[in-house]
Design an enzyme around this catalytic site. Structure first.
Site, PDB file in Angstrom:
ATOM      1  N   SER A 137       0.754  -1.033  -0.057  1.00 12.41           N
ATOM      2  CA  SER A 137       0.340   0.018   0.197  1.00 12.41           C
ATOM      3  C   SER A 137       1.070   1.540  -0.099  1.00 12.41           C
ATOM      4  O   SER A 137       2.489   1.385   0.383  1.00 12.41           O
ATOM      5  CB  SER A 137      -1.039  -0.003   1.415  1.00 12.41           C
ATOM      6  OG  SER A 137      -1.248   0.902   1.327  1.00 12.41           O
ATOM      7  N   TYR A 150      -1.818  -0.827  10.720  1.00 11.42           N
ATOM      8  CA  TYR A 150      -1.905  -1.236   9.250  1.00 11.42           C
ATOM      9  C   TYR A 150      -0.670  -0.324   8.347  1.00 11.42           C
ATOM     10  O   TYR A 150       0.154  -1.523   7.484  1.00 11.42           O
ATOM     11  CB  TYR A 150      -3.395  -0.044   8.394  1.00 11.42           C
ATOM     12  CG  TYR A 150      -2.864  -0.003   6.946  1.00 11.42           C
ATOM     13  CD1 TYR A 150      -4.130  -1.861   6.622  1.00 11.42           C
ATOM     14  CD2 TYR A 150      -3.080   0.462   6.077  1.00 11.42           C
ATOM     15  CE1 TYR A 150      -4.017  -1.338   5.773  1.00 11.42           C
ATOM     16  CE2 TYR A 150      -3.227   0.749   4.873  1.00 11.42           C
ATOM     17  CZ  TYR A 150      -4.006  -0.544   4.391  1.00 11.42           C
ATOM     18  OH  TYR A 150      -3.888  -0.723   2.856  1.00 11.42           O
TER      19      TYR A 150
END
Length: 252
Positions: A137, A150
């Site tokens: 990501s 995350y």
């Protein structure tokens, strides 16, 4: 390069980015095992696209990964393309992150990638060719506000890929991470709800916030990410190794 005769595994292959990558690889001739926890979803999408083969697998469970990968190998031979895509995305501040939340995030996003890659790697070594692709990501290359767990899990995926690339130097096996910004998947509506709940924003303002997080002002399509994954499987990208490739609309 045509991928005819190659066996690919795509985790989280029933929806979103994973499904787009699986379909793109199948269109290039690969036989693609798609895995996930919901077998019915996998079976449904596999029935719509030639070359997709479903297998139930929970990447957070070592036994499930072992059994799922071995079943895929028994059916279609060694796995030479491993796409570690399965993951979860949810934001919580550090003070609101309990240990259960932290461990779930790491278990699925990072441990899941490690277990999947580890199980697929022997086939690449045996055949002398392989491509490992982790879907990280943009949060893996910079901190994402309000989502440290995350961000940490996605940073860890890039570290795993870089270490693996170093281990495999001199072999025709490359390892790279793709780092998308906000992609137009089912995760976006979920994030909208969380933003609205956390901030009190209207849906319109929450949508604007997400769009503006991508510098080019729009959501990235799953097919854009899939095109990058297919390119990483081509001979022309054989010298691209250990990289974190941003598909983010202009992150600098």
């Amino acid at each position: 390069m045509n991928l005819q005769g190659k066996h690919a595994l795509v985790t989280g292959g029933g929806t979103g980015i994973g499904l787009a990558i699986a379909r793109a690889l199948a269109a290039e001739g690969a036989e693609v095992t798609i895995s996930g926890r919901r077998l019915d979803v996998l079976q449904s999408v596999a029935s719509e696209t030639s070359g997709l083969h479903p297998v139930a697998m929970d990447v957070a469970d070592p036994d499930s990964v072992h059994d799922g990968v071995q079943a895929a190998i028994a059916a279609r031979g060694p796995i030479q393309i491993c796409v570690a895509n399965a993951g979860i995305a949810e934001g919580r501040s550090v003070l609101k992150t309990d240990i259960a939340f932290w461990r779930e995030m790491v278990a699925i996003n990072l441990d899941g990638a490690f277990l999947t890659i580890q199980a697929c790697l022997p086939g690449m070594l045996d055949t002398g060719w392989g491509r490992v692709i982790a879907i990280s990501s943009i949060a893996g290359v910079r901190g994402l506000k309000g989502a440290p767990a995350y961000s940490a899990s996605k940073h860890g995926m890039i570290g795993l890929i870089k270490g693996l690339a170093a281990d495999m130097l001199g072999k025709d096996i490359t390892s790279n991470a793709i780092c998308p910004a906000y992609v137009d998947t089912d995760i976006v509506p979920q994030n909208l709800e969380r933003i609205m709940k956390r901030t009190g924003m209207s849906e319109e303002d929450a949508q604007k916030l997400i769009l503006e997080a991508n510098p080019h002002g729009r959501l990235i399509t799953p097919e854009e990410v899939a095109a990058s994954a297919v390119w990483l499987c081509q001979d022309a990208s054989a010298s691209v190794n250990g990289q974190a490739i941003q598909i983010a609309g202009g992150e600098f």
